[in-house]
Design an enzyme around this catalytic site. Structure first.
Site, PDB file in Angstrom:
ATOM      1  N   ASP A  14       0.822  -1.208   0.000  1.00  0.00           N
ATOM      2  CA  ASP A  14       0.000   0.000   0.000  1.00  0.00           C
ATOM      3  C   ASP A  14       0.860   1.264   0.000  1.00  0.00           C
ATOM      4  O   ASP A  14       1.977   1.262   0.504  1.00  0.00           O
ATOM      5  CB  ASP A  14      -0.900  -0.024   1.255  1.00  0.00           C
ATOM      6  CG  ASP A  14      -2.052   0.965   1.149  1.00  0.00           C
ATOM      7  OD1 ASP A  14      -2.299   1.499   0.051  1.00  0.00           O
ATOM      8  OD2 ASP A  14      -2.702   1.210   2.180  1.00  0.00           O
ATOM      9  N   HIS A  31       2.557   3.419  -8.970  1.00  0.00           N
ATOM     10  CA  HIS A  31       2.368   1.984  -9.206  1.00  0.00           C
ATOM     11  C   HIS A  31       3.566   1.396  -9.950  1.00  0.00           C
ATOM     12  O   HIS A  31       3.988   0.273  -9.663  1.00  0.00           O
ATOM     13  CB  HIS A  31       1.084   1.727  -9.991  1.00  0.00           C
ATOM     14  CG  HIS A  31      -0.155   2.096  -9.218  1.00  0.00           C
ATOM     15  ND1 HIS A  31      -0.341   1.725  -7.903  1.00  0.00           N
ATOM     16  CD2 HIS A  31      -1.255   2.809  -9.565  1.00  0.00           C
ATOM     17  CE1 HIS A  31      -1.517   2.196  -7.483  1.00  0.00           C
ATOM     18  NE2 HIS A  31      -2.087   2.864  -8.466  1.00  0.00           N
ATOM     19  N   ASN A  62     -10.850  -2.709  -5.920  1.00  0.00           N
ATOM     20  CA  ASN A  62     -10.065  -1.721  -6.674  1.00  0.00           C
ATOM     21  C   ASN A  62     -10.702  -1.301  -8.007  1.00  0.00           C
ATOM     22  O   ASN A  62     -10.310  -0.284  -8.586  1.00  0.00           O
ATOM     23  CB  ASN A  62      -8.634  -2.230  -6.935  1.00  0.00           C
ATOM     24  CG  ASN A  62      -7.737  -2.163  -5.711  1.00  0.00           C
ATOM     25  OD1 ASN A  62      -6.794  -2.941  -5.576  1.00  0.00           O
ATOM     26  ND2 ASN A  62      -8.017  -1.232  -4.801  1.00  0.00           N
TER      27      ASN A  62
HETATM   28  C1  FPP Z   1      -1.858   0.280  -3.279  1.00  0.00           C
HETATM   29  O1  FPP Z   1      -1.433   1.615  -3.300  1.00  0.00           O
HETATM   30  C2  FPP Z   1      -1.403  -0.433  -4.442  1.00  0.00           C
HETATM   31  C3  FPP Z   1      -2.175  -0.986  -5.427  1.00  0.00           C
HETATM   32  C4  FPP Z   1      -3.641  -0.899  -5.469  1.00  0.00           C
HETATM   33  C5  FPP Z   1      -1.559  -1.652  -6.553  1.00  0.00           C
HETATM   34  C6  FPP Z   1      -0.449  -2.583  -6.218  1.00  0.00           C
HETATM   35  C7  FPP Z   1       0.272  -2.770  -7.430  1.00  0.00           C
HETATM   36  C8  FPP Z   1       1.602  -2.753  -7.576  1.00  0.00           C
HETATM   37  C9  FPP Z   1       2.602  -2.631  -6.482  1.00  0.00           C
HETATM   38  C10 FPP Z   1       2.086  -2.804  -8.950  1.00  0.00           C
HETATM   39  C11 FPP Z   1       2.662  -4.018  -9.475  1.00  0.00           C
HETATM   40  C12 FPP Z   1       2.178  -5.337  -9.129  1.00  0.00           C
HETATM   41  C13 FPP Z   1       2.397  -6.389  -9.945  1.00  0.00           C
HETATM   42  C14 FPP Z   1       2.071  -7.746  -9.515  1.00  0.00           C
HETATM   43  C15 FPP Z   1       2.988  -6.215 -11.270  1.00  0.00           C
HETATM   44  P1  FPP Z   1      -2.533   2.744  -3.314  1.00  0.00           P
HETATM   45  O2  FPP Z   1      -2.759   3.139  -4.722  1.00  0.00           O
HETATM   46  O3  FPP Z   1      -3.730   2.272  -2.571  1.00  0.00           O
HETATM   47  O4  FPP Z   1      -1.810   3.875  -2.530  1.00  0.00           O
HETATM   48  P2  FPP Z   1      -2.515   5.007  -1.653  1.00  0.00           P
HETATM   49  O5  FPP Z   1      -3.134   4.296  -0.488  1.00  0.00           O
HETATM   50  O6  FPP Z   1      -1.361   5.857  -1.264  1.00  0.00           O
HETATM   51  O7  FPP Z   1      -3.496   5.697  -2.542  1.00  0.00           O
END
Ligand code: FPP
Length: 235
Positions: A14, A31, A62
């Site tokens: 996260d 990301h 999501n």
């Molecule tokens: C959470 O951060 C992250 C995600 C919803 C996406 C996770 C994906 C990756 C790490 C990319 C790559 C993965 C693979 C398997 C290729 P957030 O967007 O919720 O962050 P925030 O809470 O700061 O908004």
């Protein structure tokens, strides 16, 4: 027995969005930076005795994000899987996906199938990627499959035990996680491995996912092990 503790670590990655926002960049930049961290963590596993690493890439919730973020993430998954495929094979990593593939783009789904296939003989580290995964959704789909078995009289209601139900989950090939790590300061489990984490320990850390590194990962695993050993001594 002791040798097995800490062999399965699960991570809620996260904080990508906030990492990007702090830099005045679009969320997708976060990301991409997050995706780049994965290889380092996978490579750190053998040295600290982690045989199974499970990461939360995309949840059933999501889809509610903006269309551009969702489609950007889907493109990122496809590109990342293709680009990393050879490295994963060379590193002895077996990759499997959990979650519902039904709503995924056909091209992405076939890229996932292919990665599972080409890494199927690897044994060094088991990387499980949760994509379109939700714990409640997983249990619901498992119960649907189980009910079908009962309908078709291949199983009776009485025969349904926790072990039988676990065999219908997406994670049927995995041991339960010992340690669940969530980055970026949120102390929630957000529908991740609900059934499987019944006895897991949790670490909620402040680091945003794109800043997480192998050093911090190894420290958390070693801290977990020390704690286990101490409890072991008291008992
Ligand atoms: C959470 O951060 C992250 C995600 C919803 C996406 C996770 C994906 C990756 C790490 C990319 C790559 C993965 C693979 C398997 C290729 P957030 O967007 O919720 O962050 P925030 O809470 O700061 O908004």
């Amino acid at each position: 027995m002791m040798a097995d503790t800490g062999q399965h670590v699960a991570i809620i990655m996260d904080g990508n969005g906030r990492w990007a926002e702090q830099r005045g960049q679009p969320r997708l930049v976060g990301h991409h930076a997050g995706a780049k961290r994965i290889r380092e963590i996978v490579e750190a596993c053998p040295a600290v005795g982690v045989k199974y690493l499970t990461i939360f890439a995309f949840s059933t919730e999501n889809w509610k994000r903006t269309q551009s973020e969702v489609s950007g993430l889907m493109r990122l998954f496809k590109r990342y899987i293709r680009r990393e495929s050879q490295n994963l094979v060379d590193d002895g990593v077996r990759v499997r996906f959990i979650g519902d593939r039904i709503n995924l783009n056909e091209q992405l789904a076939s890229t996932m199938d292919e990665l599972e296939l080409v890494t199927a003989d690897n044994k060094r580290v088991n990387l499980t990627i949760a994509l379109n995964y939700g714990g409640r959704d997983e249990v619901t789909r498992a119960v649907q499959r189980l009910a079908r078995e009962i309908e078709q009289q291949r199983l009776t209601a009485k025969e349904v035990s926790a072990k039988v139900l676990a065999g219908f989950l997406d994670t049927h090939f995995l041991p339960d996680p010992d340690l669940v790590i969530r980055t970026s300061g949120e102390a929630r489990i957000s529908n991740f491995l609900l059934w499987q984490s019944a006895y897991a320990e949790y670490e909620f850390i402040e680091t945003l996912w794109p800043d997480f590194n192998s050093e911090e990962f190894s420290q958390l695993v070693l801290k977990f092990r020390t704690r286990e050993r101490r409890y072991g001594a008291v008992l």
